[in-house]
Design a protein around this motif. Sequence first.
Motif, PDB file in Angstrom:
ATOM      1  N   ASP A  35      12.009  19.468  -4.450  1.00  0.00           N
ATOM      2  CA  ASP A  35      12.111  18.728  -3.039  1.00  0.00           C
ATOM      3  C   ASP A  35      10.562  18.839  -2.472  1.00  0.00           C
ATOM      4  N   CYS A  36       9.741  19.792  -2.948  1.00  0.00           N
ATOM      5  CA  CYS A  36       8.559  20.302  -2.294  1.00  0.00           C
ATOM      6  C   CYS A  36       7.382  19.085  -2.713  1.00  0.00           C
ATOM      7  N   LEU A  58     -10.324   3.840   2.493  1.00  0.00           N
ATOM      8  CA  LEU A  58      -9.393   3.868   1.318  1.00  0.00           C
ATOM      9  C   LEU A  58      -9.386   5.117   0.464  1.00  0.00           C
ATOM     10  N   ASN A  59     -10.414   5.891   0.914  1.00  0.00           N
ATOM     11  CA  ASN A  59     -10.656   7.100   0.194  1.00  0.00           C
ATOM     12  C   ASN A  59     -10.295   8.445   0.831  1.00  0.00           C
ATOM     13  N   ARG A  60      -8.933   8.418   1.491  1.00  0.00           N
ATOM     14  CA  ARG A  60      -8.605   9.613   2.200  1.00  0.00           C
ATOM     15  C   ARG A  60      -7.428  10.250   1.515  1.00  0.00           C
ATOM     16  N   CYS A  61      -7.007  10.040   0.537  1.00  0.00           N
ATOM     17  CA  CYS A  61      -5.650  10.696   0.047  1.00  0.00           C
ATOM     18  C   CYS A  61      -5.909  11.635  -1.013  1.00  0.00           C
ATOM     19  N   PRO A  62      -6.231  12.893  -1.054  1.00  0.00           N
ATOM     20  CA  PRO A  62      -6.441  13.509  -2.172  1.00  0.00           C
ATOM     21  C   PRO A  62      -5.226  13.764  -2.947  1.00  0.00           C
ATOM     22  N   PRO A  63      -3.907  13.569  -2.795  1.00  0.00           N
ATOM     23  CA  PRO A  63      -2.872  13.621  -3.791  1.00  0.00           C
ATOM     24  C   PRO A  63      -3.044  12.428  -4.641  1.00  0.00           C
ATOM     25  N   ILE A  74       2.774   9.890 -10.424  1.00  0.00           N
ATOM     26  CA  ILE A  74       2.911   9.786  -8.784  1.00  0.00           C
ATOM     27  C   ILE A  74       4.087   8.958  -8.450  1.00  0.00           C
ATOM     28  N   ALA A  75       4.016   7.766  -9.238  1.00  0.00           N
ATOM     29  CA  ALA A  75       4.865   6.663  -8.939  1.00  0.00           C
ATOM     30  C   ALA A  75       6.408   6.986  -9.422  1.00  0.00           C
ATOM     31  N   ALA A  76       6.453   8.008 -10.233  1.00  0.00           N
ATOM     32  CA  ALA A  76       8.022   8.640 -10.686  1.00  0.00           C
ATOM     33  C   ALA A  76       8.480   9.546  -9.480  1.00  0.00           C
ATOM     34  N   ARG A  77       7.470  10.170  -8.854  1.00  0.00           N
ATOM     35  CA  ARG A  77       8.079  11.207  -7.987  1.00  0.00           C
ATOM     36  C   ARG A  77       7.922  10.710  -6.430  1.00  0.00           C
ATOM     37  N   ALA A  78       7.330   9.564  -6.163  1.00  0.00           N
ATOM     38  CA  ALA A  78       7.161   9.011  -4.733  1.00  0.00           C
ATOM     39  C   ALA A  78       8.662   8.578  -4.025  1.00  0.00           C
ATOM     40  N   PRO A  79       9.259   7.868  -5.004  1.00  0.00           N
ATOM     41  CA  PRO A  79      10.581   7.416  -4.412  1.00  0.00           C
ATOM     42  C   PRO A  79      11.313   8.533  -3.867  1.00  0.00           C
ATOM     43  N   ARG A  80      11.651   9.702  -4.747  1.00  0.00           N
ATOM     44  CA  ARG A  80      12.239  10.868  -4.285  1.00  0.00           C
ATOM     45  C   ARG A  80      11.882  11.492  -2.905  1.00  0.00           C
ATOM     46  N   PHE A  81      10.551  11.636  -3.130  1.00  0.00           N
ATOM     47  CA  PHE A  81      10.003  12.155  -1.796  1.00  0.00           C
ATOM     48  C   PHE A  81      10.139  11.234  -0.612  1.00  0.00           C
ATOM     49  N   ARG A  82      10.049  10.144  -0.752  1.00  0.00           N
ATOM     50  CA  ARG A  82      10.397   9.023   0.529  1.00  0.00           C
ATOM     51  C   ARG A  82      11.638   9.256   0.835  1.00  0.00           C
ATOM     52  N   ARG A  83      12.484   9.173  -0.141  1.00  0.00           N
ATOM     53  CA  ARG A  83      14.098   9.347   0.127  1.00  0.00           C
ATOM     54  C   ARG A  83      14.370  10.518   0.985  1.00  0.00           C
ATOM     55  N   LEU A  84      13.561  11.700   0.616  1.00  0.00           N
ATOM     56  CA  LEU A  84      13.881  13.033   1.420  1.00  0.00           C
ATOM     57  C   LEU A  84      13.018  12.899   2.731  1.00  0.00           C
ATOM     58  N   TYR A  85      12.035  12.209   2.734  1.00  0.00           N
ATOM     59  CA  TYR A  85      11.162  12.276   4.148  1.00  0.00           C
ATOM     60  C   TYR A  85      12.194  11.476   5.077  1.00  0.00           C
ATOM     61  N   ILE A 131       0.837  -1.252  -0.021  1.00  0.00           N
ATOM     62  CA  ILE A 131      -0.162   0.021  -0.028  1.00  0.00           C
ATOM     63  C   ILE A 131       0.925   1.247  -0.132  1.00  0.00           C
ATOM     64  N   ASP A 132       1.947   1.443   0.846  1.00  0.00           N
ATOM     65  CA  ASP A 132       2.703   2.511   1.146  1.00  0.00           C
ATOM     66  C   ASP A 132       3.400   2.645  -0.298  1.00  0.00           C
ATOM     67  N   ALA A 133       3.746   1.676  -0.946  1.00  0.00           N
ATOM     68  CA  ALA A 133       4.301   1.748  -2.590  1.00  0.00           C
ATOM     69  C   ALA A 133       3.392   2.437  -3.223  1.00  0.00           C
ATOM     70  N   MET A 134       2.395   2.429  -3.253  1.00  0.00           N
ATOM     71  CA  MET A 134       1.253   3.029  -4.071  1.00  0.00           C
ATOM     72  C   MET A 134       1.054   4.407  -3.719  1.00  0.00           C
ATOM     73  N   LEU A 135       1.165   5.010  -2.593  1.00  0.00           N
ATOM     74  CA  LEU A 135       0.851   6.218  -1.881  1.00  0.00           C
ATOM     75  C   LEU A 135       1.904   7.190  -2.591  1.00  0.00           C
ATOM     76  N   PRO A 136       1.318   8.298  -2.568  1.00  0.00           N
ATOM     77  CA  PRO A 136       2.019   9.429  -3.487  1.00  0.00           C
ATOM     78  C   PRO A 136       3.270  10.155  -2.491  1.00  0.00           C
ATOM     79  N   GLN A 137       3.508   9.687  -1.292  1.00  0.00           N
ATOM     80  CA  GLN A 137       4.466  10.059  -0.464  1.00  0.00           C
ATOM     81  C   GLN A 137       4.639  11.693  -0.264  1.00  0.00           C
ATOM     82  N   THR A 138       3.709  12.161  -0.139  1.00  0.00           N
ATOM     83  CA  THR A 138       3.385  13.853   0.042  1.00  0.00           C
ATOM     84  C   THR A 138       3.550  13.966   1.447  1.00  0.00           C
TER      85      THR A 138
END
Length: 193
Positions: A118-119, A44-49, A152-163, A13-20
Amino acid sequence: MAADAVIALADRIDAMLPQTQCRRCGFDGCRPYADALARGESSLNRCPPGGERLIERLATLLDRQVLPLDPDCGVEAAPLVAWIDEPACIGCARCLDDCPTDAIVGARKRMHTVITEDCTGCGLCVPLCPVDCIRMIPAPGLPAAPLDPSAIAARAPRFRRLYDARRARLARDHEAWQATLRAGLAADDPQAR
């Protein structure tokens, strides 16, 4: 479901999320939301991004009914980034504490700016600014429409690493602070002499 299976499902599930890490879902980040979904403790309907397409993907994975995005969590929208009106910034540094990816740089009593790449567009910094010099603007180079799952999947790993890097830095800072306190207490203890 066994604990290992819940963890494995939460990982998927976490891998599917946008990591914002925007907290609009009501949880303190994407992973806590994934954990709650895996345990069956959240809708399952609580993620606007992630929007409607994420809801559909989660419904398939979790074998649940597709629901419309919960309006209490926000609306699906084009990606945004924070922008700071630098001349208006008083350098209070309140925005630094909540940025999940350390995308805001600056120092107390100095001007701040945003590293737009990074934002995540979480918007957590906006209500913290006492002079209203932070605004959310369209993310440069991205479409003015909600992103599709592949974007979303292309951006998420970078955001996860930064987080994760931010969380590790905060943990190191906290440990250093604790060590300083312990050293100070030991120096003040007459029995330690």
